[in-house]
Design a protein around this motif. Structure first.
Motif, short mmCIF file in Angstrom:
data_model
loop_
_atom_site.label_atom_id
_atom_site.label_comp_id
_atom_site.label_asym_id
_atom_site.label_seq_id
_atom_site.Cartn_x
_atom_site.Cartn_y
_atom_site.Cartn_z
N ALA A 149 1.00 -1.28 0.14
CA ALA A 149 -0.15 -0.12 0.05
C ALA A 149 0.81 1.14 -0.01
O ALA A 149 0.57 2.13 -0.72
CB ALA A 149 -0.85 0.39 1.24
N ASN A 189 0.86 4.25 -2.70
CA ASN A 189 0.57 5.59 -2.51
C ASN A 189 0.79 6.04 -1.11
O ASN A 189 0.13 5.63 -0.26
CB ASN A 189 -0.71 6.19 -2.93
CG ASN A 189 -0.97 7.56 -2.85
OD1 ASN A 189 -0.41 8.10 -2.22
ND2 ASN A 189 -1.58 8.11 -3.76
N GLU A 232 1.26 8.78 0.63
CA GLU A 232 0.27 9.75 1.34
C GLU A 232 -1.15 9.09 1.75
O GLU A 232 -1.48 9.27 3.09
CB GLU A 232 -0.11 11.17 0.34
CG GLU A 232 -0.86 12.30 1.18
CD GLU A 232 -1.53 13.11 -0.04
OE1 GLU A 232 -1.17 12.89 -0.98
OE2 GLU A 232 -2.20 14.09 0.60
N ILE A 233 -1.64 8.26 0.94
CA ILE A 233 -3.05 7.78 1.27
C ILE A 233 -2.76 6.70 2.47
O ILE A 233 -3.56 6.34 3.64
CB ILE A 233 -4.04 7.05 0.16
CG1 ILE A 233 -4.05 8.22 -1.16
CG2 ILE A 233 -5.17 6.29 0.75
CD1 ILE A 233 -4.76 7.62 -2.20
N ALA A 234 -1.53 5.97 2.38
CA ALA A 234 -1.34 5.01 3.35
C ALA A 234 -1.22 5.68 4.68
O ALA A 234 -1.72 5.27 5.60
CB ALA A 234 0.00 4.05 2.92
N SER A 235 -0.51 6.71 4.74
CA SER A 235 -0.17 7.66 5.90
C SER A 235 -1.56 7.91 6.29
O SER A 235 -2.09 7.80 7.43
CB SER A 235 0.51 8.54 5.65
OG SER A 235 0.45 9.76 6.85
N ILE A 236 -2.75 8.36 5.56
CA ILE A 236 -3.98 8.97 6.01
C ILE A 236 -4.77 7.78 6.73
O ILE A 236 -5.62 7.88 7.65
CB ILE A 236 -4.72 9.57 4.82
CG1 ILE A 236 -3.95 10.76 4.46
CG2 ILE A 236 -6.11 9.92 5.35
CD1 ILE A 236 -4.54 11.54 3.16
N LEU A 237 -4.47 6.55 6.11
CA LEU A 237 -5.17 5.30 6.60
C LEU A 237 -4.44 4.65 7.76
O LEU A 237 -4.72 3.59 8.10
CB LEU A 237 -5.35 4.59 5.33
CG LEU A 237 -6.19 4.85 4.34
CD1 LEU A 237 -6.34 4.09 3.21
CD2 LEU A 237 -7.71 5.21 4.85
N ILE A 296 -1.18 4.21 8.51
CA ILE A 296 -0.15 3.24 8.39
C ILE A 296 1.21 4.25 8.81
O ILE A 296 1.34 5.20 8.23
CB ILE A 296 0.05 2.77 7.01
CG1 ILE A 296 -0.69 1.54 6.54
CG2 ILE A 296 1.48 2.15 6.92
CD1 ILE A 296 -0.84 1.19 5.45
N PHE A 335 -5.54 9.22 12.68
CA PHE A 335 -6.55 8.09 12.15
C PHE A 335 -6.40 7.00 13.23
O PHE A 335 -7.41 6.47 13.80
CB PHE A 335 -5.81 7.32 10.94
CG PHE A 335 -6.43 6.19 10.18
CD1 PHE A 335 -7.70 6.45 9.33
CD2 PHE A 335 -6.41 4.85 10.61
CE1 PHE A 335 -8.37 5.34 8.94
CE2 PHE A 335 -7.12 3.66 10.26
CZ PHE A 335 -8.06 3.97 9.19
N PHE A 342 -6.25 1.29 -3.01
CA PHE A 342 -4.88 0.68 -3.80
C PHE A 342 -5.42 -0.29 -4.90
O PHE A 342 -5.74 -1.38 -4.75
CB PHE A 342 -4.56 0.09 -2.39
CG PHE A 342 -3.92 1.19 -1.58
CD1 PHE A 342 -2.81 1.81 -1.72
CD2 PHE A 342 -4.69 1.19 -0.28
CE1 PHE A 342 -2.55 2.84 -0.98
CE2 PHE A 342 -4.29 2.07 0.81
CZ PHE A 342 -3.25 2.91 0.44
#
Lengths: 292, 254
Positions: free
Chosen positions: A170, A174, A176-181, A183, B77, B91
């Motif tokens: 993941a 991306n 950035e998205i991984a961080s927002i989710l 991770i 989060f 993803f």
């Protein structure tokens, strides 16, 4: 004769693949070239040599030593050469230069400690040669192929079956998205460096076993080949690196056997150019590399 | 009772452009709070600040009574604030279930402990993450679509998948950015039911939406933003009659 050459090529190629996977993993999460990776490979080889010479342990211990030392070195390089620059904002050039610097430091340190000459790597297997009719294979060759393929299978299971592996995939896609989710991408990046470097360290020990020699400069050639393989396989693709490594290994051995040994590197890069002309994104196009 | 989320005197500038000016609003626990306003009103900017993607220029954010202004997105989060994206961001290299499993990371012991568990043949966290992912897909009505890649789904199912991914983290506050965009009336009704089911689980929902009938039907409280400022705040029936809101949407009466 051909089958024999294919076996030799597979063995050489499996070590190439292990190094190239490292470039791909790191390029995946950071979109950067880790130009000290060849030196991580070299330090792994020396770690294996030390295990054999100083502790009088066998080939499995040597591989384990290379894996652990290179893995730790990878983490240190991430913390010293990459992370501080990342913290100061996006810059594509600075981490490349700092990793070149880190690689030079490693070469110099190893030269200081062990000398610039090649060091003999003691033979680990009695000279048993197994004659399988059409091909003959030595214990060393069997060991190299088994360890390299076992490492690649382990990596495959890790990235497909474990949550950590899913997190790495993941993050590669991306960050950035991984961080927002949720991770922790800094941890994932560090882990990726550790895995990439550990595989490089294993490859270093295997190459040392194969050629019965290690040197502080053995990483230079390996680095250019590893990067060429990453391009052949497709930027950031683990499986592309595996396929590209095997392809290059087989191709090189065949070119030595049927053409002339002095053309082996020209052949390697010629292969890269042909693949990129036909498939500009490599064999396993990932689509990363243009984004971000 | 203190609100779950308190946004106080929030201002965000991009260079000389002020996207949000002195915005204050409280989101009460257990409610559906809608954020509406014309395009460019600053709704998505506010979402990005609340979820930690952007930092406010000035102002504070308080969640469960704790100031978390300036906290990193992954830590926000982990505190229990999950979100989807206006432009679906899944993803593509991960399967549908794996996409939802990504949402489980923060709340299930974190990645560091996973590393220690890796030696086990089948770590409990792995099994739990997969089971939870399947439960969440069931909840959003995708129980029969769990294999394959997200790009094979319709846009509406991709939106549902994003909601499942957000829910997998067991959030207390769910931020939904235009969840009804591109949906037909039946799908909007299903979405309204889904949002009510989510609130029934004890999750507070803050949503940005242009679909007015949907907002008026489900929201407990509405905040209206226009050009970066709050122009009205209150229950749907009050907002519907507010002259300032009508002017912001339709222009001044002739």
């Amino acid at each position: 004769m051909l089958l024999q050459q294919l076996t030799n090529g597979l063995m050489l190629g499996s070590t190439y693949a292990l190094v190239a996977i490292g470039y791909s993993l790191i390029f995946g999460v950071l979109r950067l070239l880790h130009l000290a990776h060849g030196e991580v490979f070299m330090v792994g080889a020396f770690a294996g040599l030390i295990v054999v010479l100083w502790f009088s342990l066998g080939p499995f211990a040597a591989v384990f030593g290379g894996l652990v030392v290179a893995g730790i070195l990878g983490i240190i390089l991430e913390l010293v050469a990459f992370r501080p620059i990342r913290r100061r904002g996006d810059n594509y050039l600075a981490p490349i230069v700092s990793s070149v610097g880190a690689g030079l430091v490693l070469q110099e340190v190893m030269t200081k400690l062990f000398g610039a000459e090649q060091q003999g790597f003691p033979r680990q297997f009695a000279g048993a040669v197994y004659d399988l009719g059409i091909i003959s294979i030595t214990s060393t060759q069997i060991f190299i192929i088994v360890v390299a393929f076992a490492s690649m299978i382990a990596l495959h299971l890790f990235v497909t079956r474990s949550r950590l592996g899913v997190a790495i995939r993941a993050t590669s896609e991306n960050l950035e998205i991984a961080s927002i989710l949720g991770i922790n991408v800094d941890f994932v990046i560090m882990l990726t460096f550790a895995i990439a470097s550990a595989l490089g360290g294993i490859a270093g020990v295997l190459v040392g076993l194969n050629f019965n020699a290690v040197s502080p400069f053995m990483g230079i050639d390996m680095a250019t080949k590893g990067m060429a393989i990453m391009l052949i396989g497709g930027l950031g693709s683990i499986y592309g690196a595996m396929a590209g490594g095997l392809l290059l290994g087989v191709g090189e051995v065949l070119s030595v056997a049927y053409l002339a040994s002095s053309y082996r590197d020209a052949f390697a890069f010629g292969l890269m150019i042909i693949v990129l002309l036909l498939r500009p994104r490599g064999l396993f196009a990932t689509g990363i590399g243009e984004a971000r | 009772m203190t609100p779950l989320l308190q946004v106080t005197h929030l201002t965000r500038r991009f260079g000389g452009y002020t996207a949000l000016a002195d915005v204050s609003c409280d989101v009460a626990a257990g409610t559906i709070h809608a954020l509406i306003g014309p395009n460019g009103a600053g709704k998505t900017t506010l979402f990005n600040i609340v979820s930690g993607v952007l930092r406010p220029t000035t102002g504070t954010l308080v969640y469960e009574g704790r100031d978390y202004t300036g906290t990193r997105a992954d830590q926000v989060f982990a505190m229990g604030v999950a979100r989807n994206f206006q432009q679906v961001r899944l993803f593509k290299g991960l399967s549908i279930v794996e996409n939802v499993m990504i949402g489980c990371h923060a709340r299930m012991g974190g990645l560091v402990r996973d590393l220690a568990n890796l030696a086990l043949p089948k770590p409990a966290t792995e099994i739990a993450a997969r089971r939870r992912a399947l439960e969440m897909l069931e909840l959003v009505g995708m129980g029969s679509r769990t294999t394959g890649l997200p790009q094979e789904l319709t846009l509406v199912d991709q939106r549902r998948l994003e909601i499942a991914r957000a829910l997998a983290s067991t959030p207390k506050l769910l931020l939904l950015d235009e969840p009804a965009a591109g949906m037909n009336p039946t799908e909007v009704r299903e979405l309204a039911e889904l949002v009510r089911r989510i609130v029934a689980l004890g999750i507070t929902v803050l949503l940005v939406e242009h679909h007015m009938r949907f907002v008026m039907a489900i929201a407990d409280t509405i905040t209206v933003l226009s050009a970066g400022r709050i122009i009205a705040q209150g229950p749907p029936d009050v907002i519907q009659k507010d002259q300032g809101v009508i002017t912001a949407y339709l222009g001044p009466a002739p």
